[in-house]
Design a protein around this motif. Structure first.
Motif, PDB file in Angstrom:
ATOM      1  N   ARG A  49      -9.559   4.811  -1.122  1.00  0.00           N
ATOM      2  CA  ARG A  49      -8.612   3.910  -0.488  1.00  0.00           C
ATOM      3  C   ARG A  49      -8.432   4.249   0.999  1.00  0.00           C
ATOM      4  O   ARG A  49      -8.417   3.379   1.853  1.00  0.00           O
ATOM      5  CB  ARG A  49      -7.289   4.072  -1.239  1.00  0.00           C
ATOM      6  CG  ARG A  49      -6.272   3.031  -1.042  1.00  0.00           C
ATOM      7  CD  ARG A  49      -5.219   3.199  -2.121  1.00  0.00           C
ATOM      8  NE  ARG A  49      -5.672   2.586  -3.332  1.00  0.00           N
ATOM      9  CZ  ARG A  49      -5.471   1.291  -3.596  1.00  0.00           C
ATOM     10  NH1 ARG A  49      -4.833   0.550  -2.741  1.00  0.00           N
ATOM     11  NH2 ARG A  49      -5.912   0.764  -4.693  1.00  0.00           N
ATOM     12  N   LYS A  91      -9.260  -2.452 -11.818  1.00  0.00           N
ATOM     13  CA  LYS A  91      -8.151  -2.316 -10.865  1.00  0.00           C
ATOM     14  C   LYS A  91      -7.162  -3.413 -11.206  1.00  0.00           C
ATOM     15  O   LYS A  91      -7.555  -4.578 -11.304  1.00  0.00           O
ATOM     16  CB  LYS A  91      -8.634  -2.497  -9.419  1.00  0.00           C
ATOM     17  CG  LYS A  91      -9.636  -1.459  -8.980  1.00  0.00           C
ATOM     18  CD  LYS A  91      -8.950  -0.184  -8.585  1.00  0.00           C
ATOM     19  CE  LYS A  91      -9.925   0.974  -8.521  1.00  0.00           C
ATOM     20  NZ  LYS A  91      -9.227   2.265  -8.465  1.00  0.00           N
ATOM     21  N   THR A  92      -5.929  -3.022 -11.436  1.00  0.00           N
ATOM     22  CA  THR A  92      -4.922  -4.012 -11.800  1.00  0.00           C
ATOM     23  C   THR A  92      -3.967  -4.234 -10.639  1.00  0.00           C
ATOM     24  O   THR A  92      -3.447  -3.282 -10.064  1.00  0.00           O
ATOM     25  CB  THR A  92      -4.148  -3.553 -13.049  1.00  0.00           C
ATOM     26  OG1 THR A  92      -5.070  -3.463 -14.147  1.00  0.00           O
ATOM     27  CG2 THR A  92      -3.066  -4.551 -13.417  1.00  0.00           C
ATOM     28  N   VAL A  93      -3.778  -5.487 -10.290  1.00  0.00           N
ATOM     29  CA  VAL A  93      -2.799  -5.864  -9.275  1.00  0.00           C
ATOM     30  C   VAL A  93      -1.698  -6.606 -10.003  1.00  0.00           C
ATOM     31  O   VAL A  93      -1.933  -7.669 -10.571  1.00  0.00           O
ATOM     32  CB  VAL A  93      -3.432  -6.777  -8.206  1.00  0.00           C
ATOM     33  CG1 VAL A  93      -2.370  -7.256  -7.222  1.00  0.00           C
ATOM     34  CG2 VAL A  93      -4.542  -6.045  -7.481  1.00  0.00           C
ATOM     35  N   LEU A 130     -11.304  -6.814 -11.495  1.00  0.00           N
ATOM     36  CA  LEU A 130     -10.041  -6.838 -10.758  1.00  0.00           C
ATOM     37  C   LEU A 130      -9.083  -7.708 -11.572  1.00  0.00           C
ATOM     38  O   LEU A 130      -9.299  -8.910 -11.714  1.00  0.00           O
ATOM     39  CB  LEU A 130     -10.253  -7.418  -9.353  1.00  0.00           C
ATOM     40  CG  LEU A 130      -9.017  -7.504  -8.444  1.00  0.00           C
ATOM     41  CD1 LEU A 130      -8.353  -6.155  -8.261  1.00  0.00           C
ATOM     42  CD2 LEU A 130      -9.407  -8.075  -7.077  1.00  0.00           C
ATOM     43  N   ASP A 156      -9.554   8.155  -6.317  1.00  0.00           N
ATOM     44  CA  ASP A 156      -9.280   6.784  -5.875  1.00  0.00           C
ATOM     45  C   ASP A 156      -8.508   6.756  -4.563  1.00  0.00           C
ATOM     46  O   ASP A 156      -8.737   5.899  -3.713  1.00  0.00           O
ATOM     47  CB  ASP A 156      -8.454   6.044  -6.939  1.00  0.00           C
ATOM     48  CG  ASP A 156      -9.357   5.414  -7.980  1.00  0.00           C
ATOM     49  OD1 ASP A 156     -10.580   5.664  -7.942  1.00  0.00           O
ATOM     50  OD2 ASP A 156      -8.837   4.679  -8.831  1.00  0.00           O
ATOM     51  N   VAL A 160       0.184  -4.571  -0.923  1.00  0.00           N
ATOM     52  CA  VAL A 160      -0.865  -5.047  -1.834  1.00  0.00           C
ATOM     53  C   VAL A 160      -2.039  -5.426  -0.960  1.00  0.00           C
ATOM     54  O   VAL A 160      -1.941  -6.334  -0.147  1.00  0.00           O
ATOM     55  CB  VAL A 160      -0.375  -6.275  -2.628  1.00  0.00           C
ATOM     56  CG1 VAL A 160      -1.506  -6.835  -3.480  1.00  0.00           C
ATOM     57  CG2 VAL A 160       0.823  -5.900  -3.491  1.00  0.00           C
ATOM     58  N   GLU A 192      -8.801  -3.257  -2.992  1.00  0.00           N
ATOM     59  CA  GLU A 192      -9.084  -3.173  -4.423  1.00  0.00           C
ATOM     60  C   GLU A 192     -10.534  -3.550  -4.699  1.00  0.00           C
ATOM     61  O   GLU A 192     -11.227  -2.899  -5.477  1.00  0.00           O
ATOM     62  CB  GLU A 192      -8.154  -4.096  -5.222  1.00  0.00           C
ATOM     63  CG  GLU A 192      -6.672  -3.872  -5.016  1.00  0.00           C
ATOM     64  CD  GLU A 192      -6.178  -2.518  -5.519  1.00  0.00           C
ATOM     65  OE1 GLU A 192      -6.871  -1.892  -6.346  1.00  0.00           O
ATOM     66  OE2 GLU A 192      -5.100  -2.080  -5.072  1.00  0.00           O
ATOM     67  N   LEU A 203      -5.673  -6.605  -1.280  1.00  0.00           N
ATOM     68  CA  LEU A 203      -6.664  -7.079  -2.249  1.00  0.00           C
ATOM     69  C   LEU A 203      -8.079  -6.704  -1.833  1.00  0.00           C
ATOM     70  O   LEU A 203      -8.909  -6.371  -2.688  1.00  0.00           O
ATOM     71  CB  LEU A 203      -6.522  -8.585  -2.418  1.00  0.00           C
ATOM     72  CG  LEU A 203      -5.128  -8.996  -2.923  1.00  0.00           C
ATOM     73  CD1 LEU A 203      -4.972 -10.508  -2.907  1.00  0.00           C
ATOM     74  CD2 LEU A 203      -4.867  -8.458  -4.319  1.00  0.00           C
ATOM     75  N   ALA A 246     -12.742  -0.767  -3.626  1.00  0.00           N
ATOM     76  CA  ALA A 246     -12.738   0.350  -4.574  1.00  0.00           C
ATOM     77  C   ALA A 246     -13.699   0.044  -5.732  1.00  0.00           C
ATOM     78  O   ALA A 246     -14.402   0.936  -6.228  1.00  0.00           O
ATOM     79  CB  ALA A 246     -11.329   0.606  -5.101  1.00  0.00           C
TER      80      ALA A 246
END
Lengths: 207, 207
Positions: free
Chosen positions: A10, A188-190, A172, A6, B190, B195, B192, B198
């Motif tokens: 990124r 994917k956790t924010v 997400l 990952d 952060v 994410e 977004l 990904a």
């Protein structure tokens, strides 16, 4: 293709961003060092990251910016559009739907769900909010590739279960909990509160 | 205290959340296994994470929920309030300021800045939006502990430089770039779009 970490994916996303900036400035070739400098990494790391996917660039000449942009878009799966469903049309959800950057990148919000009758029927970013009870009926007719989950924590797992049942493989998650999903589903956790708490920790424990 | 990895801090935040839920349900003791199950980790990991900070729990009896809640709040620096400044009062910024969960956790938005004259003077979550040119004057009078940066990418670094100059040590950055800051400043980014990309990568490259 073998599994890529990952953290590599990124960095590839970041490289793509920088390369697009360079492209916008009319820069045609770029060294791994310049790319690294922009991304806060090393040129060895850049070369290693890119080597996973083939042979780019010429020794001493650097990378062709348009070629690398195209290759990274291909690698990251950004040469197509993705249909995104939003579940939870609160303030964060609304902000996401209306973000022009996502659409420009090929992420199209095509369905929005909420359980609040006051929100159902309203339009957000050109999409009508539907009752979350219609999730199966609506996504059954018009499937989504990605679901963005912005529900209260106590509802997140049951909604995630329904999304998984609908065949969605990418979520997400903004709800502050760890979702349990099958191995073939990517989450994917924010967690914004967690980020703030990490900052608080550093303030409370200066090194 | 020795340096704790970010991933540990993150798990401690999660444990605290679960423990608060248990506390709300009137549960008084909890095993490391139960805590691990809720957090998607192992009981060995839970014991290791907590051992950094002292000796909690009794063998065979588990952890006292209220004691552990209190200890984790202390460790994470959550027994006090933090003054938070928002720079960028767009949709995401507005959603953050109005999030009740952050305030409940002790993160108080006390200042909001934007460069858009149409936004300056408006109220968001009870706070008046100020012109970003007033950043130094305003935060000079009423310092903030944490800055939340939600500006366009091309402005983020220069605003970050001004925040650092003002003595701010903690930045939560939503701009899609890597900020350059001195070593004693903590930045959490952060991103977004990253994410979503990904997730796109995983859809394009199923394992």
């Amino acid at each position: 293709m073998r599994k890529i970490a990952d953290s590599t994916v990124r960095r590839l996303s970041l490289y793509l961003r920088f390369l697009e900036e360079f492209e916008g400035q009319g820069i045609e070739t770029i060294s791994s060092g310049a790319l690294a400098g922009r991304g806060g990494t090393t040129s060895a790391q850049v070369r290693k990251d890119l080597s996973f996917f083939g042979s780019f660039g010429k020794r001493g000449l650097g990378y062709s910016v348009p070629e690398l942009v195209q290759a990274l878009r291909q690698i990251l799966g950004l040469t197509r559009h993705y249909r995104v469903a939003l579940i939870g049309a609160g303030k964060i959800g609304s902000a996401l739907v209306q973000n022009r950057g996502f659409r420009r990148r090929g992420f199209d919000f095509v369905a929005i769900f909420d359980r609040d009758p006051a929100k159902v029927g309203q339009e957000l970013g050109g999409v009508r909010v539907e009752d979350v009870r219609q999730l199966e009926a609506s996504l059954g007719r018009n499937p989504a590739d990605i679901a963005v989950l912005v529900t209260p924590p106590e509802e997140a797992q049951s909604v995630a279960d329904r999304l998984v049942h609908l065949g969605i493989k990418s979520i997400l998650n903004f709800a502050p909990l760890q979702l349990a999903v099958p191995a073939d589903v990517t989450v994917k956790t924010v967690n914004l509160a967690l980020e703030l708490e990490a900052l608080a920790y550093h303030l409370a424990n200066p090194t």
